[in-house]
Design a protein around this motif. Structure first.
Motif, PDB file in Angstrom:
ATOM      1  N   ASP A 286       0.852  -1.191   0.000  1.00 15.31           N
ATOM      2  CA  ASP A 286       0.000   0.000   0.000  1.00 15.31           C
ATOM      3  C   ASP A 286       0.881   1.232   0.000  1.00 15.31           C
ATOM      4  OD1 ASP A 286      -1.865   1.965   0.344  1.00 15.31           O
ATOM      5  OD2 ASP A 286      -2.520   1.334   2.339  1.00 15.31           O
ATOM      6  N   ILE A 287       0.833   1.980  -1.088  1.00 14.59           N
ATOM      7  CA  ILE A 287       1.705   3.152  -1.228  1.00 14.59           C
ATOM      8  C   ILE A 287       1.434   4.206  -0.161  1.00 14.59           C
ATOM      9  CG2 ILE A 287       0.150   4.269  -2.877  1.00 14.59           C
ATOM     10  CD1 ILE A 287       2.575   5.443  -4.260  1.00 14.59           C
ATOM     11  N   TYR A 288       0.210   4.262   0.350  1.00 11.21           N
ATOM     12  CA  TYR A 288      -0.166   5.306   1.296  1.00 11.21           C
ATOM     13  C   TYR A 288       0.262   5.003   2.728  1.00 11.21           C
ATOM     14  CZ  TYR A 288      -3.073   6.806  -2.596  1.00 11.21           C
ATOM     15  OH  TYR A 288      -3.508   7.212  -3.835  1.00 11.21           O
ATOM     16  N   GLU A 289       0.640   3.762   3.009  1.00  7.51           N
ATOM     17  CA  GLU A 289       0.945   3.416   4.394  1.00  7.51           C
ATOM     18  C   GLU A 289       2.327   2.833   4.599  1.00  7.51           C
ATOM     19  OE1 GLU A 289      -1.987   0.936   6.149  1.00  7.51           O
ATOM     20  OE2 GLU A 289      -3.622   2.360   5.854  1.00  7.51           O
ATOM     21  N   SER A 290       2.989   2.436   3.538  1.00 10.85           N
ATOM     22  CA  SER A 290       4.211   1.654   3.735  1.00 10.85           C
ATOM     23  C   SER A 290       5.374   2.156   2.897  1.00 10.85           C
ATOM     24  CB  SER A 290       3.931   0.189   3.391  1.00 10.85           C
ATOM     25  OG  SER A 290       3.393   0.092   2.085  1.00 10.85           O
ATOM     26  N   VAL A 291       5.797   3.379   3.179  1.00 14.18           N
ATOM     27  CA  VAL A 291       6.905   3.969   2.430  1.00 14.18           C
ATOM     28  C   VAL A 291       8.111   4.159   3.345  1.00 14.18           C
ATOM     29  CG1 VAL A 291       7.707   5.990   1.152  1.00 14.18           C
ATOM     30  CG2 VAL A 291       5.385   5.139   0.807  1.00 14.18           C
ATOM     31  N   ASN A 292       9.252   3.653   2.890  1.00 14.38           N
ATOM     32  CA  ASN A 292      10.497   3.894   3.599  1.00 14.38           C
ATOM     33  C   ASN A 292      10.862   5.368   3.418  1.00 14.38           C
ATOM     34  OD1 ASN A 292      13.413   4.288   3.841  1.00 14.38           O
ATOM     35  ND2 ASN A 292      13.509   2.074   4.153  1.00 14.38           N
ATOM     36  N   ALA A 293      10.805   6.128   4.514  1.00 13.73           N
ATOM     37  CA  ALA A 293      10.954   7.590   4.434  1.00 13.73           C
ATOM     38  C   ALA A 293      12.283   8.006   3.817  1.00 13.73           C
ATOM     39  CB  ALA A 293      10.798   8.205   5.823  1.00 13.73           C
ATOM     40  N   GLY A 294      13.333   7.220   4.044  1.00 15.97           N
ATOM     41  CA  GLY A 294      14.639   7.603   3.536  1.00 15.97           C
ATOM     42  C   GLY A 294      14.826   7.305   2.069  1.00 15.97           C
TER      43      GLY A 294
END
Length: 440
Positions: free
Chosen positions: A368-376
């Motif tokens: 899910d692109i809206y909930e699971s993005v590695n911020a770095g």
């Protein structure tokens, strides 16, 4: 301010509110739902005898028959009236027709349209189709299936796929099950979707992806088509964004999972109970309407747009109540935490079907692109605590190289062409490394 001036002010305010679309008694908006004078249920979809939600003959046959792909318009008003222009079915007919015509042979105005859409026509299936038409690829069941698919991209079973037949072939036959990701949403054109890319690489891909569906549908598809098609492999594509079910649902021939209407698309199984289109509409309408039966004050406030606006403000400040809305919100919130428990049995039974028919089943995940993005790194990741629980610690797979910035459509959660290619590469790699399936 005099009484007369106050009356005039209130009268003008009421008029302006109504001109802006505010209706007496309707105190809030609900995303995806509109109040209409008369409910229209569109005929884009049917639910078959197995309870599977799929494209209706209006899409697979009537549009195919009456859609003038040279002029890019539907030449039957009755068909047009019964269909909602969603899921890009006109665009699909357009682009596959252009592929069939070989884009360079299309009129200039069409080529310019495709150019300014920034579409990728140098796709794998376009190259394969060209070789098929030029006789560079010897005719076999796979080449014939692709040629028929380009001619008619929606098959008679109601899916955007090659025909659902037990093709006699040495090539691997794969049943691909899922929702709008499997359908190919946001690939431009749709033949850049990962299902079509896999098809072009030599696999027989039976694409059973339908937008907006759920694991109850996935199980129903597996029950019906595993025995009929006897594929070499089943791949279940699970999207973490909305495939977790908040209520259990049993597929039924007369019970579609959602209603497609002029009031919006809304789910049909509320609190686990099926409601037909009108009943579901009435229920959603009740959630955004001041409950007159609760008090005289509510009945008074529901008579004008101005007093409805006042009641809405009081509701937001918790000075008035809406028992049914609060019950709905509470149940939906509580069921969110039970979603894995509701969803898990459907996936488990699909695996059991595979064992029963001696056909391997692969579970793969779309993050899910809206909930699971590695911020770095901006790489889209998966919460494995959730998926381990969901798949009961059985084997499942997910890609680790999807980039939020480059692999997803800018206006949706779906893959763009880059993401579709990466997911095709991921699936191709999994098929080759964890199964004995090989393309001859």
């Amino acid at each position: 301010m005099s009484f007369f001036a106050l009356v005039i002010t209130l009268f003008l305010t009421e008029g302006l509110l109504r001109l802006s679309g505010k209706q007496p008694g309707i105190f809030m908006d609900m995303q995806g739902f509109e109040v209409v004078d008369s409910l229209i249920v569109y005929k884009n979809y049917i639910t078959d005898e197995a309870g599977i939600y799929k494209f209706s003959p209006w899409i697979t046959d009537s549009v195919y028959k009456y859609y003038n792909r040279e002029k890019r318009r539907l030449e039957n008003q009755t068909v047009k009236n019964y269909l909602k222009k969603v899921d890009d079915f006109y665009y699909i007919y357009d682009s596959y027709h252009a592929l069939q015509r070989q884009q360079k042979k299309l009129p200039l105005r069409y080529r310019l349209t495709y150019f300014f859409r920034d579409e990728n026509w140098d796709s794998e299936i376009a190259n394969v189709y060209q070789k098929i038409t030029d006789k560079e690829i010897p005719p076999d069941a796979w080449a014939e299936a692709i040629a028929a698919y380009v001619e008619k991209p929606f098959n008679n079973e109601g899916f955007r796929s090659i025909a659902f037949e037990q093709h006699v072939t040495d090539r691997p036959r794969i049943l691909l099950i899922g929702d709008s990701f499997v359908y190919g949403m946001s690939a431009q054109p749709f033949f850049n979707s990962f299902s079509d890319i896999l098809l072009s690489r030599g696999y027989f891909i039976y694409n059973a992806g339908i937008p907006g569906t759920d694991p109850a549908q996935y199980e129903a598809i597996a029950k019906k088509y595993i025995p009929l098609l006897k594929p070499d492999l089943v791949i279940v594509v699970f999207y973490l964004g909305n495939d977790l079910m908040h209520f259990p649902r049993e597929p039924h021939p007369l019970h579609p999972p959602e209603h497609m209407t002029n009031a919006g698309f809304y789910e049909s199984h509320l609190s686990g109970k099926y409601l037909d289109a009108q009943a579901a509409y009435d229920y959603y309408l009740s959630l955004i309407t001041i409950p007159e039966q609760q008090s005289t004050f509510n009945r008074i406030c529901s008579k004008t747009a101005f007093t409805t606006l006042l009641w809405s403000a009081l509701y937001k400040m918790n000075h008035v109540e809406h028992a049914e809305l609060e019950k709905y919100i509470s149940k939906k919130t509580n069921n969110y935490y039970n979603a894995i428990e509701y969803t898990r049995p459907y996936l488990s039974r699909i695996r059991s079907l595979g064992v029963q028919h001696s056909i391997p089943v692969l579970n793969v995940v779309v993050p899910d692109i809206y909930e699971s993005v590695n911020a770095g790194l901006q790489l889209v990741t998966v919460n494995t605590a959730t998926t381990d629980n969901l798949f009961e610690n059985t084997t499942y797979f997910f890609p680790e190289n999807l980039d939020k910035r480059t692999d997803f459509h800018q206006d949706s959660c779906h893959f763009n062409n880059s993401g579709s290619l990466k997911y095709a590469e991921f699936l191709d790699s999994i098929i080759r490394t964890v199964t004995s399936i090989r393309i001859p």
